[in-house]
Design a protein around this motif. Structure first.
Motif, mmCIF file in Angstrom:
data_model
loop_
_atom_site.group_PDB
_atom_site.id
_atom_site.type_symbol
_atom_site.label_atom_id
_atom_site.label_comp_id
_atom_site.label_asym_id
_atom_site.label_seq_id
_atom_site.Cartn_x
_atom_site.Cartn_y
_atom_site.Cartn_z
ATOM 1 N N GLU A 54 22.392 30.772 0.114
ATOM 2 C CA GLU A 54 22.835 29.771 1.080
ATOM 3 C C GLU A 54 24.227 30.089 1.592
ATOM 4 O OE1 GLU A 54 22.462 26.033 -0.857
ATOM 5 O OE2 GLU A 54 20.324 26.242 -1.135
ATOM 6 N N GLU A 76 9.200 24.521 -1.819
ATOM 7 C CA GLU A 76 8.824 24.336 -3.220
ATOM 8 C C GLU A 76 7.634 23.385 -3.340
ATOM 9 O OE1 GLU A 76 9.732 25.796 -6.125
ATOM 10 O OE2 GLU A 76 10.834 27.172 -4.830
ATOM 11 N N LEU A 77 7.660 22.293 -2.546
ATOM 12 C CA LEU A 77 6.525 21.359 -2.565
ATOM 13 C C LEU A 77 5.246 22.048 -2.091
ATOM 14 C CD1 LEU A 77 8.131 18.049 -1.259
ATOM 15 C CD2 LEU A 77 7.258 18.507 -3.552
ATOM 16 N N ASN A 127 4.143 24.402 -4.753
ATOM 17 C CA ASN A 127 3.561 23.645 -5.867
ATOM 18 C C ASN A 127 2.168 23.127 -5.519
ATOM 19 O OD1 ASN A 127 5.649 24.073 -7.630
ATOM 20 N ND2 ASN A 127 6.742 22.210 -7.051
ATOM 21 N N GLU A 183 22.225 21.830 4.450
ATOM 22 C CA GLU A 183 21.260 20.747 4.278
ATOM 23 C C GLU A 183 19.862 21.196 4.702
ATOM 24 O OE1 GLU A 183 22.595 17.306 6.332
ATOM 25 O OE2 GLU A 183 24.435 17.169 5.153
ATOM 26 N N SER A 220 14.034 24.466 1.404
ATOM 27 C CA SER A 220 13.695 24.946 0.076
ATOM 28 C C SER A 220 12.868 23.909 -0.671
ATOM 29 C CB SER A 220 14.960 25.253 -0.718
ATOM 30 O OG SER A 220 15.627 26.354 -0.139
ATOM 31 N N GLU A 221 13.236 22.644 -0.533
ATOM 32 C CA GLU A 221 12.457 21.597 -1.196
ATOM 33 C C GLU A 221 11.049 21.513 -0.621
ATOM 34 O OE1 GLU A 221 14.528 17.897 -1.105
ATOM 35 O OE2 GLU A 221 16.283 18.732 -2.116
ATOM 36 N N GLU A 222 10.966 21.589 0.719
ATOM 37 C CA GLU A 222 9.649 21.569 1.353
ATOM 38 C C GLU A 222 8.836 22.782 0.926
ATOM 39 O OE1 GLU A 222 9.379 21.054 5.570
ATOM 40 O OE2 GLU A 222 10.995 19.577 5.537
ATOM 41 N N ILE A 229 18.487 23.555 2.049
ATOM 42 C CA ILE A 229 18.082 22.792 0.868
ATOM 43 C C ILE A 229 16.795 22.041 1.166
ATOM 44 C CG2 ILE A 229 18.676 20.864 -0.632
ATOM 45 C CD1 ILE A 229 21.604 21.795 -0.411
ATOM 46 N N ALA A 230 16.733 21.374 2.333
ATOM 47 C CA ALA A 230 15.525 20.641 2.700
ATOM 48 C C ALA A 230 14.365 21.615 2.868
ATOM 49 C CB ALA A 230 15.757 19.846 3.974
#
Length: 157
Positions: A2, A48-49, A52, A38, A44-46, A41-42
């Protein structure tokens, strides 16, 4: 990673700014840096979801395939056992049928042998009587008809 993205964005932004805008430009660069962080990070979270969810789909599919394989094995094993039992039963029934035919043939053969023995004895008696009796035709006919009825009764019995 990042921080590398932020540094690249900062390097891209600096040449576009004038030297007079140094302090204002630093504020804009900081704001852009924060937005990108941001977003990363967002993102990356998406990501990762999403990863998953895909991993969960893989796990569910693997479990389904495993269950199908097990049920298929069980089904084929049951069918194999049932097939084997049925083939053994068919074999047993056919063997019993043929053994019954053999018994019937032996009984028929024994009855035929008995009848042949009676007929042979009757022929011998007739030949002996013909030699002993005078050549009177009427007496021979009576004797033959009497012996013939005895032979016929033996065949029926």
């Amino acid at each position: 990673m990042e921080s590398q993205g932020a540094e690249v964005a900062r390097k891209r932004m600096k040449p576009a700014m004038d030297e007079n805008e140094g302090e204002v430009g630093d504020g804009i660069v900081d704001q852009i840096e924060e937005e990108e962080t941001e977003t990363n990070i967002a993102g990356s979270e998406e990501m990762e979801l999403s990863i998953n969810r895909i991993l969960e789909k893989i796990e569910n599919f693997t479990q389904l395939v495993s269950e199908l394989l097990e049920s298929g094995k069980t089904l084929f094993k049951d069918l194999s056992n049932e097939f084997e039992e049925r083939m053994i039963l068919i074999h047993k029934e056919q063997i019993e049928k043929w053994q019954e035919e053999i018994r019937e043939l032996r009984l028929l053969d024994a009855a035929n042998e008995e009848i042949n023995a009676v007929l042979h004895n009757a022929r011998c008696l007739l030949q002996n009587i013909e030699h002993m009796l005078p050549s009177s035709g009427l007496q021979q006919q009576l004797l033959v008809s009497h012996l013939g009825s005895d032979v016929a009764a033996a065949n029926q019995g």
